[in-house]
Write an enzyme that holds these catalytic residues in place. Structure first.
Site, mmCIF file in Angstrom:
data_model
loop_
_atom_site.group_PDB
_atom_site.id
_atom_site.type_symbol
_atom_site.label_atom_id
_atom_site.label_comp_id
_atom_site.label_asym_id
_atom_site.label_seq_id
_atom_site.Cartn_x
_atom_site.Cartn_y
_atom_site.Cartn_z
ATOM 1 N N LYS A 52 0.814 -1.280 -0.037
ATOM 2 C CA LYS A 52 0.010 -0.055 0.043
ATOM 3 C C LYS A 52 0.945 1.173 0.065
ATOM 4 O O LYS A 52 0.518 2.311 -0.824
ATOM 5 C CB LYS A 52 -0.957 -0.231 1.092
ATOM 6 N N GLN A 96 -5.082 -2.162 9.186
ATOM 7 C CA GLN A 96 -4.912 -3.022 8.595
ATOM 8 C C GLN A 96 -5.585 -4.237 9.319
ATOM 9 O O GLN A 96 -5.400 -4.376 10.643
ATOM 10 C CB GLN A 96 -3.410 -3.338 8.206
ATOM 11 N N ASP A 119 -11.255 2.088 2.927
ATOM 12 C CA ASP A 119 -11.429 0.710 2.835
ATOM 13 C C ASP A 119 -12.755 0.358 2.505
ATOM 14 O O ASP A 119 -13.238 -0.786 1.836
ATOM 15 C CB ASP A 119 -11.061 -0.014 4.062
#
Length: 281
Positions: A52, A96, A119
């Site tokens: 990322k 995460q 997300d």
């Protein structure tokens, strides 16, 4: 021979388009930053976080890294999220997953501002998708839509079967396919005659989390098969939820593992980050 849907190539195209868009936004004085929080040092999570960061660097947005020890409390993590929610320089916040067992995942997702939830997991963004409003969409399902569209695969009017009903892939995938005017069936562990239901699919999307579960007997001749699964054996060889070698000869198009859906998830995360930059104007 089925057409191989090349996620690496398509994700590169998307990232190049985003790089251009970021340069244009910067010229107008709009900058972007993604805050990535990792609790503990799970090796798989560390790889995802590293990828990322690289993607941020490539498209030209800043990535802020918060690597917290395993014993970080839920309250400490929420306090950091609240601080980032209030920081105007930060457009996107990503925690995460999975988080350690002592931290409530739902609480953490709910603590992120929906406007920075790149997300696409916050209940408000999921609700927006359900009723067709603007919001961030979960990255893997959004990536699959791009794979289909950019491979010239017609979605409207087609029968789509989604195998799996997770909040991260199965449910949002079904909603996105509905939005694209497919006729959608969601299947799961309690579905009767799963094989027969799958064989009705023009587009079969498999996110069941069981290694090579789907063989040729589940697939209609000429179907498009999207394999979301990812499994690593003792020799570090990757495979998906679909028995690729057996299924591929029967397909019109299929995604390989690796190199299919995987690269798209990060490309769509970057797309959400750029969308957050645009909205911040």
């Amino acid at each position: 021979m089925a057409e191989l849907i090349d996620g690496k190539r398509i994700s590169s195209e998307i990232k190049d388009e985003l790089k251009q868009k970021v340069a244009e936004l910067k010229a107008q004085g709009v900058t972007g930053a993604l805050a990535v929080i990792q609790v503990g040092n799970d090796p798989a999570s560390s790889v995802y976080v590293r990828n990322k960061k690289r993607a941020c660097e490539y498209i030209g947005i800043e990535s802020l890294s918060y690597e917290l020890p395993e014993e970080t409390t839920e309250d400490e993590l929420i306090a950091l999220i609240e601080k980032l929610n209030a920081d105007d320089k930060v457009n996107g916040i990503l925690v995460q997953l999975p988080v350690p067992a002592h931290i409530n995942e739902d609480k953490i997702i709910g603590a992120i501002s929906p406007a920075k939830d790149v997300d696409g997991f916050h209940p408000m963004n999921v609700g927006a998708l359900t009723i067709g409003r603007e919001g961030f969409v979960s990255c893997t399902p959004a990536g699959i839509i791009q794979l289909l569209k950019r491979s010239g695969i017609e979605i409207a009017g087609k029968n789509c079967v989604v195998v799996g009903r997770s909040n991260i892939v199965g449910k949002p995938m079904a909603l996105l396919m509905l939005r694209e005017n497919a006729t959608v069936t969601i299947t799961h562990s309690k579905t009767k005659d799963l094989r027969e239901v799958c064989k009705t699919a023009d587009i079969l999307i498999v996110a069941i989390g069981k290694k090579e579960f789907i063989d040729a007997s589940y697939v209609k001749e000429g179907a498009t098969v999207i394999d979301v699964g990812i499994h690593r054996d003792e020799n570090n060889k990757l495979s998906g939820d679909v028995k690729f070698d057996e299924v591929e000869p029967h397909c019109h198009a299929i995604t390989p593992v690796p190199g299919g859906v995987g690269p798209m998830t990060i490309a769509m995360l970057m797309s959400n980050c750029v969308e957050a930059m645009e909205r911040s104007r």
